[in-house]
Write an enzyme that holds these catalytic residues in place. Structure first.
Site, PDB file in Angstrom:
ATOM      1  N   HIS A 181     -51.522  49.947  47.983  1.00  0.00           N
ATOM      2  CA  HIS A 181     -53.423  50.050  47.773  1.00  0.00           C
ATOM      3  C   HIS A 181     -53.261  51.415  46.976  1.00  0.00           C
ATOM      4  CE1 HIS A 181     -54.067  47.859  50.915  1.00  0.00           C
ATOM      5  NE2 HIS A 181     -55.594  47.493  50.928  1.00  0.00           N
ATOM      6  N   HIS A 222     -51.422  53.586  57.338  1.00  0.00           N
ATOM      7  CA  HIS A 222     -50.085  54.748  56.390  1.00  0.00           C
ATOM      8  C   HIS A 222     -49.967  55.540  57.271  1.00  0.00           C
ATOM      9  CE1 HIS A 222     -48.802  51.339  53.617  1.00  0.00           C
ATOM     10  NE2 HIS A 222     -49.856  51.444  53.602  1.00  0.00           N
ATOM     11  N   ASP A 226     -45.816  57.945  53.585  1.00  0.00           N
ATOM     12  CA  ASP A 226     -46.905  56.555  52.427  1.00  0.00           C
ATOM     13  C   ASP A 226     -47.364  57.133  50.813  1.00  0.00           C
ATOM     14  OD1 ASP A 226     -44.598  55.134  54.794  1.00  0.00           O
ATOM     15  OD2 ASP A 226     -46.583  54.359  55.739  1.00  0.00           O
TER      16      ASP A 226
END
Length: 313
Positions: A181, A222, A226
């Protein structure tokens, strides 16, 4: 009022047709790059699906983001996805604004070739990273006790190749470092930062990227690492690849690509004839001051010699 709307609608239609012709020409030249970029998107999804078969749920790792950010919970996990969808849709629509607006700085085909190059490079690094080490997923469907945390052995190759879209993408596990994302978000924001025209929107886009980062961690999709790795990796990838790619053509020289109407051609012809009649070829290097002596036009560099000849010297 009706006449005005009809006239503006006619102008808009002509603009859309002219831009469509231009973009189709660019598409014929660059379709291979776009196709390769889209294929790589599928390969990235396939790799994320594959690592789910290797995922083993376990206790969540200690994370500083989890400590400072309150967990949103499953019932509010949609907030981060909603914001990401807004960012994605806004950028997608912006890349097609040359079809509508007069002021334009980009070509839709060329900007997507550039964006896909950034995405592919970042996703390649992401695939290498999450296959190197599989961490226990912090998301709700990846935790111990969830039926979706592990996948049974695939019954056929087609089951893997089809990647169970879109459910297989939404409920994936194991593809953690680094956040996909954030790859899309940062690539879109950096692209608009360079080619966008509204400063306030650029600042707002960076703010949304920061908010997106916090929401991802708060949604437990996450780990903080990350998101942090995505911030410096994607920015470095875009920085270096952008220097290697050829710069987008200036839309100020749009006459080289955009088809000209009959009125524009007649206007340009009249302008060129006017320059020729005035002794100006239009070349900046030839725009020297000329002086007229005895009915003859002399250039400024030769005005002194005729005077000398007339005085008999």
């Amino acid at each position: 009022m009706t006449l005005y709307i009809g006239r503006e609608a006619s102008k808009l239609w002509k603009r859309v047709c002219a831009e469509t012709t231009t973009e189709l020409n660019l598409l014929l030249e660059n379709w291979k790059y776009l196709l390769a970029g889209l294929i790589c998107q599928y390969i990235h999804g396939l790799a994320a699906r594959g690592v789910h078969y290797l995922h083993r749920p376990g206790p969540m790792l200690q994370d500083v983001g989890f400590y400072f950010l309150q967990e949103l919970g499953q019932d509010r996990a949609y907030i981060s996805e909603t914001l990401f969808s807004l960012i994605f849709l806004s950028f997608f629509l912006w890349t097609f604004h040359p079809f509508i607006f007069k002021s334009k700085k980009i070509y839709t085909v060329l900007i997507w070739c550039r964006v896909l190059a950034f995405l592919v490079a970042s996703q390649f690094l992401r695939i290498v990273t999450f296959y190197s080490t599989q961490l226990p997923g912090p998301n709700y469907h990846c935790r111990e006790g969830s039926k979706l945390a592990t996948l049974p052995r695939p019954g056929s190759v087609f089951e893997v190749l089809l990647i169970n879209f879109p459910r297989g993408i939404v409920y994936g596990c194991g593809d953690l470092i680094f956040s996909s994302h954030m790859i899309f978000t940062l690539v879109f924001v950096r692209t608009y930062e360079k080619y966008g025209t509204r400063r306030c929107i650029k600042q707002f886009a960076w703010l949304l990227a920061v908010i997106q980062s916090f929401l991802i961690v708060a949604s437990r999709k996450h780990y903080t690492v990350d998101v942090v790795v995505a911030w410096y990796t994607v920015n470095l990838v875009v920085f270096f690849i952008d220097k290697k790619l050829p710069e987008l053509p200036d839309r100020g020289a749009a006459s080289l690509l955009l088809p000209m109407t009959t009125k524009e051609k007649e206007s340009r012809t009249k302008e060129e004839n006017h320059k020729l009649m005035n002794g100006n070829s239009g070349d900046p290097a030839d725009r020297r001051q000329r002086t007229q002596i005895n009915g003859k036009t002399m250039e400024d560099g030769n005005t002194g010699h005729p005077d000398t000849a007339m005085n008999g010297v």
